[in-house]
Design a protein around this motif. Sequence first.
Motif, mmCIF file in Angstrom:
data_model
loop_
_atom_site.group_PDB
_atom_site.id
_atom_site.type_symbol
_atom_site.label_atom_id
_atom_site.label_comp_id
_atom_site.label_asym_id
_atom_site.label_seq_id
_atom_site.Cartn_x
_atom_site.Cartn_y
_atom_site.Cartn_z
ATOM 1 N N TYR A 31 -23.665 24.207 -7.253
ATOM 2 C CA TYR A 31 -24.447 23.172 -6.594
ATOM 3 C C TYR A 31 -25.820 23.099 -7.245
ATOM 4 O O TYR A 31 -26.442 24.125 -7.523
ATOM 5 C CB TYR A 31 -24.609 23.479 -5.104
ATOM 6 C CG TYR A 31 -23.297 23.468 -4.366
ATOM 7 C CD1 TYR A 31 -22.866 22.313 -3.723
ATOM 8 C CD2 TYR A 31 -22.488 24.592 -4.323
ATOM 9 C CE1 TYR A 31 -21.662 22.285 -3.053
ATOM 10 C CE2 TYR A 31 -21.279 24.579 -3.654
ATOM 11 C CZ TYR A 31 -20.870 23.419 -3.023
ATOM 12 O OH TYR A 31 -19.673 23.404 -2.362
ATOM 13 N N TYR B 75 -33.266 19.127 4.875
ATOM 14 C CA TYR B 75 -32.517 18.052 4.231
ATOM 15 C C TYR B 75 -32.183 18.541 2.825
ATOM 16 O O TYR B 75 -33.071 18.916 2.064
ATOM 17 C CB TYR B 75 -33.377 16.790 4.168
ATOM 18 C CG TYR B 75 -32.748 15.657 3.406
ATOM 19 C CD1 TYR B 75 -31.923 14.748 4.044
ATOM 20 C CD2 TYR B 75 -32.981 15.483 2.044
ATOM 21 C CE1 TYR B 75 -31.345 13.693 3.353
ATOM 22 C CE2 TYR B 75 -32.404 14.441 1.341
ATOM 23 C CZ TYR B 75 -31.588 13.545 2.000
ATOM 24 O OH TYR B 75 -31.012 12.516 1.312
ATOM 25 N N ASP C 239 -30.219 17.575 -0.716
ATOM 26 C CA ASP C 239 -29.598 16.570 -1.582
ATOM 27 C C ASP C 239 -29.019 17.327 -2.774
ATOM 28 O O ASP C 239 -29.751 17.996 -3.505
ATOM 29 C CB ASP C 239 -30.645 15.557 -2.044
ATOM 30 C CG ASP C 239 -30.034 14.396 -2.785
ATOM 31 O OD1 ASP C 239 -29.154 14.622 -3.648
ATOM 32 O OD2 ASP C 239 -30.442 13.257 -2.524
ATOM 33 N N TYR C 240 -27.688 17.240 -2.974
ATOM 34 C CA TYR C 240 -27.063 18.085 -3.992
ATOM 35 C C TYR C 240 -25.981 17.342 -4.781
ATOM 36 O O TYR C 240 -25.451 16.323 -4.340
ATOM 37 C CB TYR C 240 -26.452 19.323 -3.354
ATOM 38 C CG TYR C 240 -25.280 19.032 -2.451
ATOM 39 C CD1 TYR C 240 -23.974 19.017 -2.950
ATOM 40 C CD2 TYR C 240 -25.455 18.773 -1.097
ATOM 41 C CE1 TYR C 240 -22.895 18.739 -2.131
ATOM 42 C CE2 TYR C 240 -24.382 18.502 -0.270
ATOM 43 C CZ TYR C 240 -23.105 18.490 -0.790
ATOM 44 O OH TYR C 240 -22.040 18.218 0.021
ATOM 45 N N LYS D 260 -22.291 18.501 -6.666
ATOM 46 C CA LYS D 260 -21.311 19.580 -6.650
ATOM 47 C C LYS D 260 -20.496 19.509 -7.940
ATOM 48 O O LYS D 260 -20.019 18.442 -8.323
ATOM 49 C CB LYS D 260 -20.397 19.425 -5.440
ATOM 50 C CG LYS D 260 -19.358 20.492 -5.274
ATOM 51 C CD LYS D 260 -18.581 20.228 -3.989
ATOM 52 C CE LYS D 260 -17.508 21.244 -3.745
ATOM 53 N NZ LYS D 260 -16.777 20.954 -2.503
ATOM 54 N N ASP E 176 -23.921 14.342 -2.662
ATOM 55 C CA ASP E 176 -24.002 14.145 -1.218
ATOM 56 C C ASP E 176 -25.299 14.736 -0.673
ATOM 57 O O ASP E 176 -26.084 15.326 -1.413
ATOM 58 C CB ASP E 176 -22.793 14.827 -0.555
ATOM 59 C CG ASP E 176 -22.440 14.228 0.801
ATOM 60 O OD1 ASP E 176 -23.154 13.325 1.277
ATOM 61 O OD2 ASP E 176 -21.435 14.668 1.397
ATOM 62 N N TYR F 84 -26.813 17.070 2.845
ATOM 63 C CA TYR F 84 -26.411 17.959 3.929
ATOM 64 C C TYR F 84 -27.614 18.147 4.841
ATOM 65 O O TYR F 84 -28.730 18.354 4.366
ATOM 66 C CB TYR F 84 -25.945 19.300 3.355
ATOM 67 C CG TYR F 84 -25.475 20.279 4.395
ATOM 68 C CD1 TYR F 84 -24.276 20.079 5.067
ATOM 69 C CD2 TYR F 84 -26.221 21.403 4.710
ATOM 70 C CE1 TYR F 84 -23.834 20.980 6.023
ATOM 71 C CE2 TYR F 84 -25.793 22.311 5.664
ATOM 72 C CZ TYR F 84 -24.600 22.083 6.315
ATOM 73 O OH TYR F 84 -24.164 22.972 7.265
ATOM 74 N N HIS F 85 -27.388 18.078 6.132
ATOM 75 C CA HIS F 85 -28.441 18.265 7.121
ATOM 76 C C HIS F 85 -28.214 19.628 7.790
ATOM 77 O O HIS F 85 -27.284 19.796 8.564
ATOM 78 C CB HIS F 85 -28.416 17.150 8.169
ATOM 79 C CG HIS F 85 -28.570 15.787 7.559
ATOM 80 N ND1 HIS F 85 -29.790 15.248 7.247
ATOM 81 C CD2 HIS F 85 -27.651 14.873 7.174
ATOM 82 C CE1 HIS F 85 -29.625 14.055 6.715
ATOM 83 N NE2 HIS F 85 -28.333 13.808 6.659
ATOM 84 N N TYR F 86 -29.072 20.583 7.441
ATOM 85 C CA TYR F 86 -28.943 21.949 7.952
ATOM 86 C C TYR F 86 -29.920 22.179 9.102
ATOM 87 O O TYR F 86 -31.099 21.851 9.004
ATOM 88 C CB TYR F 86 -29.214 22.948 6.828
ATOM 89 C CG TYR F 86 -29.320 24.377 7.306
ATOM 90 C CD1 TYR F 86 -28.183 25.125 7.575
ATOM 91 C CD2 TYR F 86 -30.558 24.968 7.507
ATOM 92 C CE1 TYR F 86 -28.269 26.431 8.025
ATOM 93 C CE2 TYR F 86 -30.659 26.276 7.961
ATOM 94 C CZ TYR F 86 -29.510 26.996 8.219
ATOM 95 O OH TYR F 86 -29.605 28.281 8.678
#
Length: 191
Positions: A122, A155, A157-158, A160, A173, A175-177
């Motif tokens: 990632y 927030y 933004d990555y 893969k 995509d 991801y909201h952690y």
Amino acid sequence: MKLKQALLLFLFLPFMGCLSSYGQHLAISNNLLFDAAGALSAGVEIPLSKKTSFETYGSLRPWKRGEQKVHKHWAVQSQLRIWPCQVMNGFFFGPYVHAGEFNIGNKSFCLGLLNGLKPNRYEGWLAGGGIGAGYEYALAKHWNIGAELGIGYTYIDYKKFDCEVCGPQRDDDVYHYVGISKLGLSLIYVF
């Protein structure tokens, strides 16, 4: 790139304005947990008043663990600390913000956290914030030890990729952690 520059400015701007506000103490710190993970880390904390201080902290890992394991990152975190009793001694709490970039693959974390990182790589950036609480204990005249835990939102933004180093991109995509986003066990020198 402009978003990253704006985030860095947001993180450091409050620090620049308070350098001369209340300069009786200055503390530098090192997070021993980052050291154990093989990253360089350092922080600077200055008092703003008798019951508040401001800390900016950074972590850097610019190298790979080997050809099959990638774990490179940089991160910056700033926090306004509120001390109910005395600045840089005892219990504290306060809001923080953080930002960084990462390139990580073929990595497993303790306690089975983020298991999906193991078969993929990632690459991306992150930004967020939260609220942290901790305690600093004076060991000697200039030495403290501190522990902190923070809960917040990040927030991420990555991109893969199929394998650790060489695979084609599979996904792009966000991801909201929400969860633990600050953890520290620090050795602190107070001037």
